[in-house]
Enzyme design. Sequence first.
Site, PDB file in Angstrom:
ATOM      1  N   GLU A  18      84.456  38.202  76.911  1.00  0.00           N
ATOM      2  CA  GLU A  18      85.417  39.282  77.126  1.00  0.00           C
ATOM      3  C   GLU A  18      84.819  40.379  78.004  1.00  0.00           C
ATOM      4  OE1 GLU A  18      87.485  38.523  72.769  1.00  0.00           O
ATOM      5  OE2 GLU A  18      86.237  40.309  73.102  1.00  0.00           O
ATOM      6  N   SER A  25      74.333  63.961 109.360  1.00  0.00           N
ATOM      7  CA  SER A  25      74.848  63.278 108.166  1.00  0.00           C
ATOM      8  C   SER A  25      75.611  62.022 108.554  1.00  0.00           C
ATOM      9  CB  SER A  25      75.776  64.208 107.381  1.00  0.00           C
ATOM     10  OG  SER A  25      75.076  65.310 106.873  1.00  0.00           O
ATOM     11  N   SER A  40      82.231  62.261 104.552  1.00  0.00           N
ATOM     12  CA  SER A  40      81.103  61.826 105.385  1.00  0.00           C
ATOM     13  C   SER A  40      79.814  61.718 104.585  1.00  0.00           C
ATOM     14  CB  SER A  40      80.884  62.825 106.524  1.00  0.00           C
ATOM     15  OG  SER A  40      80.582  64.108 105.982  1.00  0.00           O
ATOM     16  N   HIS A  43      96.242  21.769  84.060  1.00  0.00           N
ATOM     17  CA  HIS A  43      97.450  22.498  83.625  1.00  0.00           C
ATOM     18  C   HIS A  43      97.355  22.903  82.154  1.00  0.00           C
ATOM     19  CE1 HIS A  43      99.646  21.326  87.334  1.00  0.00           C
ATOM     20  NE2 HIS A  43      98.939  20.210  87.207  1.00  0.00           N
ATOM     21  N   SER A  89      85.491  41.724  63.484  1.00  0.00           N
ATOM     22  CA  SER A  89      86.684  42.430  63.003  1.00  0.00           C
ATOM     23  C   SER A  89      86.304  43.452  61.955  1.00  0.00           C
ATOM     24  CB  SER A  89      87.674  41.427  62.411  1.00  0.00           C
ATOM     25  OG  SER A  89      88.771  42.098  61.814  1.00  0.00           O
ATOM     26  N   LYS A 119      84.839  37.103  60.642  1.00  0.00           N
ATOM     27  CA  LYS A 119      85.369  36.779  61.975  1.00  0.00           C
ATOM     28  C   LYS A 119      84.316  37.091  63.031  1.00  0.00           C
ATOM     29  CE  LYS A 119      89.717  37.164  64.533  1.00  0.00           C
ATOM     30  NZ  LYS A 119      89.225  37.322  65.893  1.00  0.00           N
ATOM     31  N   VAL A 120      84.153  36.165  63.980  1.00  0.00           N
ATOM     32  CA  VAL A 120      83.230  36.346  65.101  1.00  0.00           C
ATOM     33  C   VAL A 120      83.999  36.056  66.381  1.00  0.00           C
ATOM     34  CG1 VAL A 120      81.078  35.616  66.188  1.00  0.00           C
ATOM     35  CG2 VAL A 120      81.257  35.685  63.687  1.00  0.00           C
ATOM     36  N   ASP A 163      66.422  71.988 110.183  1.00  0.00           N
ATOM     37  CA  ASP A 163      65.585  71.918 111.380  1.00  0.00           C
ATOM     38  C   ASP A 163      64.437  70.927 111.234  1.00  0.00           C
ATOM     39  OD1 ASP A 163      67.215  73.857 112.418  1.00  0.00           O
ATOM     40  OD2 ASP A 163      65.848  75.515 111.944  1.00  0.00           O
TER      41      ASP A 163
END
Length: 481
Positions: free
Chosen positions: A346, A155, A113, A203, A333, A339-340, A147
């Site tokens: 991602e 709640s 709750s 496709h 890498s 490498k990029v 009070d």
Amino acid sequence: MNSGIENPAEGLVGHETVTRQETDSMGSISIPADCYYGAQTARSLIHFSIGSERMPLEVIRALALLKKAAALVNRELGVLSGEKAGWIAAAADEILAGRFDHEFPLRVWQTGSGTQSNMNCNEVIAGRANELAGRERGGKVPIHPNDDVNRSQSSNDAFPSAMHLAVALALHQKFHPELDKMVDCLRRRSQEFAGIIKIGRTHLMDAVPLTLGQEFGGYVGQLELTLADLRDRMAPLLGLAIGGTAVGTGLNAPAGFGERVSAKLAEWTGLPFFSAPNKFAALASHEPLLSVSSSLRNLAASLLKLANDIRWMGSGPRCGLAELLLPENEPGSSIMPGKVNPTQSEALAMVCIQVMGADAAVGFAGSQGNFELNVFKPMIVFNVLNSIRLLGDSCRFFRTYCLEGLRPNLEVLRSEVERSLMLVTALTPRLGYDRSAKIAQQAYREHKTIREVCVSDGHLSAQEFDALVRPEEMVGDGWQG
């Protein structure tokens, strides 16, 4: 289940071991002396030290805003003194300003709750209000957490009201503006790419040409559709359960309490919050939040297509499609120099999948209401807010570090159009489907262009071919940004 933490002071890193005693209906318990919260928060820390996911601060601040509104309405209705209401409101304002974020350590995985987080807020407000009143930190005099701070509430109506407040404000203040920027960026890129012809794909196979601008215009259309749907689904969130108290009957709340609290919240936030007309539904079920979650899932599906298309078009640089040149943000890498990778795509894709999974959890939790109360509330609001935060953040970074800087590889795009076998489609009105299919098959076998086969085999002259096959006239209008 006991977590093994016998004293809350031992379970909180950075707190002094000096303690004070607080009491609740279960008896006395030790509290770190420098904390504002009280006994019920301490008990929750012992019994629900589950995972590391804390109740989102958006919910805490929504509760604080609600408590402030409730105190002022209780004063107006003559059930709380002006002095007490002032102290409560001042303490709530400090929570809203972020002064006491560390005072809200409770986990999401607690009572279904949200009672313990509601009491955490009540206790911190009371503890700080008592200090403002010149008393010791914490305690129940002159401000009592139940009070006074929780007066006219349960709640069961306060927590779902805070859920709606938190989600509506998160969407309105941060999420929608961020996604609008994303759509604006895509629309601008679409207009910039309007004259760039490329080969379409269906496709995952070569199809007839379109423009890169039209392709990006498709992304604009997808996001506009899902964002319009999300905005429509905000309306039911504006109905608040406050005033329903324990089971929806409004027991112990003065007449008009829910309406007055909702009106104050609407005035302060600029959103048209209102008292939910059916309090029984507002406590027992959470269709408005389930609806928002499903719309976030739909948005995630649109964004996942965008992320995947961009990384496919950016694949390469020499052995992939290489139609787009993506920004080079960081090395890709630890073993392959130079490498990029399409890391922004991602990251966005992972977020989208996470959001889809969270929607499944929210949907199941929403189905678990029993009689007058759904008791999966913390899990529902945690997942919805987390999805909003993840999608908003990832869209900001994807826009900033990918969309804004990507460039079309004009040489590759032009070459693909010239080599495409599907240009033969423009010849079918003249040569017929079967003859055109044989031309395409021959061109593929012999590694020739459609033009070369048509001219060498006498199907058409070079002039006739060039008059019939004009890629710029094959793209049509489609979409104008």
